[in-house]
Write an enzyme that holds these catalytic residues in place. Sequence first.
Site, PDB file in Angstrom:
ATOM      1  N   SER A 101       0.672  -1.221  -0.089  1.00 32.80           N
ATOM      2  CA  SER A 101      -0.050  -0.144  -0.050  1.00 32.80           C
ATOM      3  C   SER A 101       0.797   1.257  -0.132  1.00 32.80           C
ATOM      4  O   SER A 101       0.385   2.421  -0.221  1.00 32.80           O
ATOM      5  CB  SER A 101      -1.159  -0.139   1.195  1.00 32.80           C
ATOM      6  OG  SER A 101      -1.974  -0.735   0.923  1.00 32.80           O
ATOM      7  N   LYS A 104       0.050   3.461  -2.863  1.00 32.74           N
ATOM      8  CA  LYS A 104      -1.164   4.746  -2.516  1.00 32.74           C
ATOM      9  C   LYS A 104      -0.478   6.090  -2.351  1.00 32.74           C
ATOM     10  O   LYS A 104      -1.086   6.887  -2.720  1.00 32.74           O
ATOM     11  CB  LYS A 104      -1.782   4.362  -1.484  1.00 32.74           C
ATOM     12  CG  LYS A 104      -2.626   3.032  -1.951  1.00 32.74           C
ATOM     13  CD  LYS A 104      -3.713   2.965  -0.353  1.00 32.74           C
ATOM     14  CE  LYS A 104      -4.737   1.601  -0.362  1.00 32.74           C
ATOM     15  NZ  LYS A 104      -3.929   0.327  -0.357  1.00 32.74           N
ATOM     16  N   SER A 160      -5.967   2.888   4.797  1.00 32.02           N
ATOM     17  CA  SER A 160      -5.473   2.084   3.468  1.00 32.02           C
ATOM     18  C   SER A 160      -6.657   1.497   2.689  1.00 32.02           C
ATOM     19  O   SER A 160      -6.281   0.459   2.238  1.00 32.02           O
ATOM     20  CB  SER A 160      -4.343   1.074   3.753  1.00 32.02           C
ATOM     21  OG  SER A 160      -3.563   1.108   2.855  1.00 32.02           O
TER      22      SER A 160
END
Length: 416
Positions: A101, A104, A160
């Site tokens: 993640s 991101k 997340s």
Amino acid sequence: MPALKKTVMTVLSAALLSVCVVSPAGAADKDKTDDKQPKPTGPMSTVGGERLGEVGTQVSLGPGAPVLPKDLSARSWIVADAESGDVLAAHNAHWRLPPASTLKMLFADTVLPALQPKSLTHLVTEDELSGIGEGSSLVGVKEDHLYTVHDLWLGVFLRSGNDAVHVLSEMYGGVPATVAAMQRHAEELQALDTRVVSPDGYDAPEQVSSAYDLTLFARSGMQKADFREYAATATAEFPGEQKKGKKRKSFEIQNTNRLITGDIGVEPYKGIAGVKNGYTTHAGNTFTGIAERDGKVLLVTVMNPSSDESHAVYTEAAGLLDWGFSASGKVTPVGELVPPKSAVAAKGSEAATGAGKAEGKEHAAAAATTAAPAGSGGVWTALSVTGGLLAVLAAGVFLVNRRWPLPDLARRLPRR
């Protein structure tokens, strides 16, 4: 004669003992231990400097510099000065690994500017929540419910939430369009180790990034006020399910970045201002953080520690930050965080214009000095802030401007 023999035997025994103590066995054992650690199997990029493409730890300690933390188990890590771009130390910085993640950060840096204002509302459809990977982290977005862009970004940064990522991607133009835009933006940032397959960082074949690239994403993202706000927020309220005939309630969400919120065995890190953590089975734990201390702003990225210690990604990141603050000014940089391509082009254009107007070498040198202030790396500087990094992007060039306060949400950090 017996006394002489005894003396000789004593000397020989001492000599043999000393040989055993300093024999290569100790080094051999260390080599065996190092051999157990995974290593890059192919050549790495040299973007940012030749040493960043070398396998293993790269550091140049000067007089009075502290040694690196012991027992660093991450496959890849990097510590850099967010203002100057100097890489203070690195380990397999360009090794292409699954990012989880932390990708991101690139998603937000790419998409966030296009989805304005933050108060913009969106009705989520069933199709927008399809295609989310099994076992994904979710914030709790519901179909047929209204959310603001602000709500969804909080879901991305704090929890997340892959559900929030997919909805924002659809708002941006669809997942394929978002992936393509992220890839273009990565190339603009000169993050050439990165291949984007999914916008949320979920494990996908051939989706990779590197500690170097993730650090570039964080540095670029932190130029944006909204990005800074979300990255530094500890807790927030998120809209819950709308039940018929009742007022819609919200529930509290907490940032999963343990250096912000703390956890059992992990203390909140003093001066932390974000940025993003991640985990998947394939990627292991990944983390990029930014922190400020005594006016110095550092970036650190840690990828896939092998330590059995709980929260090793945070303890190793905190240790590297501590080292970086202590070592700053006492080490020779082993590389640099490169500027975006547009910034390089802007600098070249300014230099060419200045040279054209200059009357002689001294005039040209003065123009070049004006275009690239000392200590900026030609195009990069940053503004320090209380508790974190702030900067402003203008015409592709980062300029020292003024101090900015952190937004209110970013101040909601645990007491230290």
